[in-house]
Design a protein around this motif. Structure first.
Motif, mmCIF file in Angstrom:
data_model
loop_
_atom_site.group_PDB
_atom_site.id
_atom_site.type_symbol
_atom_site.label_atom_id
_atom_site.label_comp_id
_atom_site.label_asym_id
_atom_site.label_seq_id
_atom_site.Cartn_x
_atom_site.Cartn_y
_atom_site.Cartn_z
ATOM 1 N N ARG A 25 34.608 41.582 52.447
ATOM 2 C CA ARG A 25 33.456 41.506 51.504
ATOM 3 C C ARG A 25 34.282 40.488 50.500
ATOM 4 O O ARG A 25 35.117 40.497 49.792
ATOM 5 C CB ARG A 25 32.922 42.272 50.806
ATOM 6 N N LEU A 26 33.840 39.273 50.454
ATOM 7 C CA LEU A 26 34.326 38.001 49.766
ATOM 8 C C LEU A 26 33.535 37.404 48.715
ATOM 9 O O LEU A 26 32.404 37.463 48.984
ATOM 10 C CB LEU A 26 34.666 36.808 50.788
ATOM 11 N N THR A 27 33.885 37.077 47.741
ATOM 12 C CA THR A 27 33.269 35.855 46.720
ATOM 13 C C THR A 27 34.039 34.718 46.353
ATOM 14 O O THR A 27 35.307 35.017 46.533
ATOM 15 C CB THR A 27 32.837 36.976 45.625
ATOM 16 N N ASP A 28 33.437 33.779 45.791
ATOM 17 C CA ASP A 28 34.034 32.701 45.139
ATOM 18 C C ASP A 28 33.400 32.016 44.310
ATOM 19 O O ASP A 28 32.618 32.781 43.462
ATOM 20 C CB ASP A 28 34.096 31.496 46.475
ATOM 21 N N ASP A 29 33.559 30.842 43.741
ATOM 22 C CA ASP A 29 33.028 30.274 42.574
ATOM 23 C C ASP A 29 31.431 30.288 42.534
ATOM 24 O O ASP A 29 30.770 30.004 41.454
ATOM 25 C CB ASP A 29 33.494 28.683 42.343
ATOM 26 N N SER A 30 30.944 30.442 43.937
ATOM 27 C CA SER A 30 29.344 30.383 43.898
ATOM 28 C C SER A 30 28.706 31.660 43.347
ATOM 29 O O SER A 30 27.724 31.770 42.839
ATOM 30 C CB SER A 30 28.851 30.019 45.280
ATOM 31 N N ASP B 176 39.419 29.221 48.057
ATOM 32 C CA ASP B 176 39.578 29.895 46.863
ATOM 33 C C ASP B 176 38.739 31.081 46.836
ATOM 34 O O ASP B 176 37.877 31.056 45.910
ATOM 35 C CB ASP B 176 39.459 28.961 45.600
ATOM 36 N N ALA B 177 38.769 32.087 47.848
ATOM 37 C CA ALA B 177 37.919 33.217 47.756
ATOM 38 C C ALA B 177 38.826 34.636 47.268
ATOM 39 O O ALA B 177 39.874 34.597 47.119
ATOM 40 C CB ALA B 177 37.588 33.511 49.078
ATOM 41 N N ARG B 178 37.931 35.360 46.796
ATOM 42 C CA ARG B 178 38.655 36.620 46.171
ATOM 43 C C ARG B 178 37.902 37.805 47.155
ATOM 44 O O ARG B 178 37.019 37.817 47.418
ATOM 45 C CB ARG B 178 38.270 36.881 44.738
ATOM 46 N N VAL C 50 32.199 25.202 53.373
ATOM 47 C CA VAL C 50 31.145 26.185 52.818
ATOM 48 C C VAL C 50 31.472 26.948 51.756
ATOM 49 O O VAL C 50 32.690 27.030 51.334
ATOM 50 C CB VAL C 50 30.803 27.242 54.194
ATOM 51 N N SER C 51 30.494 27.659 51.236
ATOM 52 C CA SER C 51 30.797 28.522 50.083
ATOM 53 C C SER C 51 30.359 29.928 50.579
ATOM 54 O O SER C 51 29.515 30.067 51.361
ATOM 55 C CB SER C 51 30.051 28.138 48.731
ATOM 56 N N ALA C 52 30.554 31.154 49.805
ATOM 57 C CA ALA C 52 29.883 32.392 49.947
ATOM 58 C C ALA C 52 28.471 31.996 50.116
ATOM 59 O O ALA C 52 27.693 33.081 50.434
ATOM 60 C CB ALA C 52 30.450 33.272 48.999
ATOM 61 N N ALA C 53 27.876 31.279 48.990
ATOM 62 C CA ALA C 53 26.322 31.408 49.039
ATOM 63 C C ALA C 53 25.853 30.730 50.337
ATOM 64 O O ALA C 53 24.539 31.012 50.602
ATOM 65 C CB ALA C 53 25.957 30.485 47.815
ATOM 66 N N ALA D 297 28.095 34.256 44.936
ATOM 67 C CA ALA D 297 27.766 35.028 45.845
ATOM 68 C C ALA D 297 28.755 35.842 46.690
ATOM 69 O O ALA D 297 29.797 35.702 46.543
ATOM 70 C CB ALA D 297 26.936 34.295 47.057
ATOM 71 N N GLU D 298 28.488 36.854 47.728
ATOM 72 C CA GLU D 298 29.047 37.301 48.535
ATOM 73 C C GLU D 298 29.034 37.028 50.076
ATOM 74 O O GLU D 298 27.658 37.006 50.349
ATOM 75 C CB GLU D 298 29.124 39.037 48.143
ATOM 76 N N SER D 299 30.145 37.163 50.632
ATOM 77 C CA SER D 299 29.720 37.006 52.080
ATOM 78 C C SER D 299 30.728 37.921 52.922
ATOM 79 O O SER D 299 31.697 38.503 52.379
ATOM 80 C CB SER D 299 30.134 35.523 52.589
ATOM 81 N N VAL D 300 30.679 38.002 54.020
ATOM 82 C CA VAL D 300 31.369 38.853 55.004
ATOM 83 C C VAL D 300 32.489 38.056 55.986
ATOM 84 O O VAL D 300 31.789 37.102 56.683
ATOM 85 C CB VAL D 300 30.509 39.887 55.804
ATOM 86 N N ALA D 301 33.489 38.591 56.018
ATOM 87 C CA ALA D 301 34.394 37.998 57.116
ATOM 88 C C ALA D 301 34.997 39.034 58.055
ATOM 89 O O ALA D 301 35.553 40.426 57.399
ATOM 90 C CB ALA D 301 35.483 37.030 56.770
ATOM 91 N N TRP D 302 35.141 38.928 59.360
ATOM 92 C CA TRP D 302 35.822 39.883 60.264
ATOM 93 C C TRP D 302 36.929 39.386 60.698
ATOM 94 O O TRP D 302 36.933 38.124 61.535
ATOM 95 C CB TRP D 302 34.949 40.546 61.363
ATOM 96 N N LEU D 303 38.348 39.832 60.639
ATOM 97 C CA LEU D 303 39.497 38.933 60.618
ATOM 98 C C LEU D 303 40.384 39.978 61.671
ATOM 99 O O LEU D 303 40.497 41.163 61.599
ATOM 100 C CB LEU D 303 40.230 38.551 59.550
#
Length: 318
Positions: free
Chosen positions: A258-263, A230-232, A203-206, A265-271
């Motif tokens: 709050r993450l982003t990648d080559d797309s 490869d997320a930032r 998947v991508s952040a998008a 877009a931004e997405s959220v992860a709870w770790l």
């Protein structure tokens, strides 16, 4: 007898049905009057259990694997039981094609009593808040489902081993199709050796943007095993359980990213991994695997708690 006198009806296996009554007197009355099924499928009472005076166990006709039968218990000439699904089902059988066609794509079987069995990818399955995830061997869209229960997993459970959750109620939980433990769920190993994880779905952040989405693709990935590469890290925030708020379901600290990648877009992860608490803004993640959970309709968050599912660039360079 009113409908409420039967508390729950659920399969213990494909040939056995458990009917739980509100009191021993209700169970005795039903046993004397005779218990049948609204569908007309064969059902034979197996006798009363002194150790479980509110329970009647029925031997029933096993469903075909390609059919999903919703039924109800009949006592005498009255329909008194909640709707239930015959047989111990897989996540995909409960979600496809029993998903509403319009956003937020809720379950058409909401409120139905079910038993579900599949492999859990969580080694006990608790991503805080009593969440357990089940996922098929193949992975991919519609392959997983969340169970909400505080019951401990069997002590000899290993990650990616089949487990049966018997007697949940299918609910739409803020956009997540969830099998909810409402007081009578039973959990047991389902006779399968541990095995390798399914291939995670890339998947991508998008695909699960932080602002939410009406995408059916994102909905199909809810509770599926996914991989972001490869997320930032845009920002990282440690969140502690509220000590004073006993009504809160949060029990473990987590890192909210709050993450982003080559797309772009931004997405959220709870770790919940120990190493996740070392992440900071500007950090790089080579690989992050986990399970998407709908925290609100259209808002999907990647949940993860296993060290092997989090690989930072710094670790990979060694």
């Amino acid at each position: 007898m009113s409908r409420s006198r039967i508390v729950a009806t659920f399969p213990s296996d494909d040939h056995t049905l458990v009917v739980l009554f509100a009191s021993p007197d209700d169970a005795a009355w039903a046993d004397d009057a005779g218990v049948q099924l609204l569908s007309g499928r064969l059902a034979k009472a197996q006798g009363r259990n002194r150790d479980s005076p509110t329970e009647i166990v029925l031997a029933v006709e096993a469903p075909q694997r390609d059919e999903l039968v919703v039924d109800q218990v009949v006592v005498g000439d009255r329909v008194v039981g909640p709707r239930f699904v015959h047989g111990v089902r897989s996540p995909m059988e409960l979600k496809v094609p029993h998903t509403e066609a319009r956003f937020p794509y809720g379950p058409t079987l909401a409120g139905v009593h079910v038993s579900v069995a599949c492999c859990t990818g969580c080694n006990g399955g608790i991503h805080d808040r009593g969440l357990v995830v089940l996922n098929t061997h193949t992975g991919g869209g519609w392959s997983g489902i969340w169970v909400r229960s505080d019951i401990d997993m069997p002590s000899d459970y290993a990650r990616w081993q089949k487990v049966a959750f018997l007697g949940g109620v299918l609910r739409d939980d803020s956009g997540s199709t969830t099998v909810s433990d409402e007081g009578w769920m039973r959990v047991r190993l389902a006779g399968e050796e541990p095995h390798d994880a399914p291939a995670p779905t890339p998947v991508s952040a998008a695909d699960f943007p932080a602002e939410g989405t009406r995408s059916l693709l994102a909905r199909s990935l809810e509770a599926s095993y996914v991989e972001l590469v490869d997320a930032r890290v845009i920002d990282a925030r440690r969140v502690e359980p509220p000590e004073a708020d006993r009504s809160s379901s949060m029990r473990l600290p987590r890192m909210e990213l709050r993450l982003t990648d080559d797309s772009g877009a931004e997405s959220v992860a709870w770790l919940y991994q120990a190493s996740a608490f070392e992440l900071a803004s500007g950090g790089r993640i080579a690989r992050l695997r986990g399970f998407l959970h709908a925290e609100a309709p259209g808002l999907y968050v990647l949940l993860g708690d296993k060290e092997e599912d989090l690989l930072t660039n710094e670790i990979r360079s060694h």
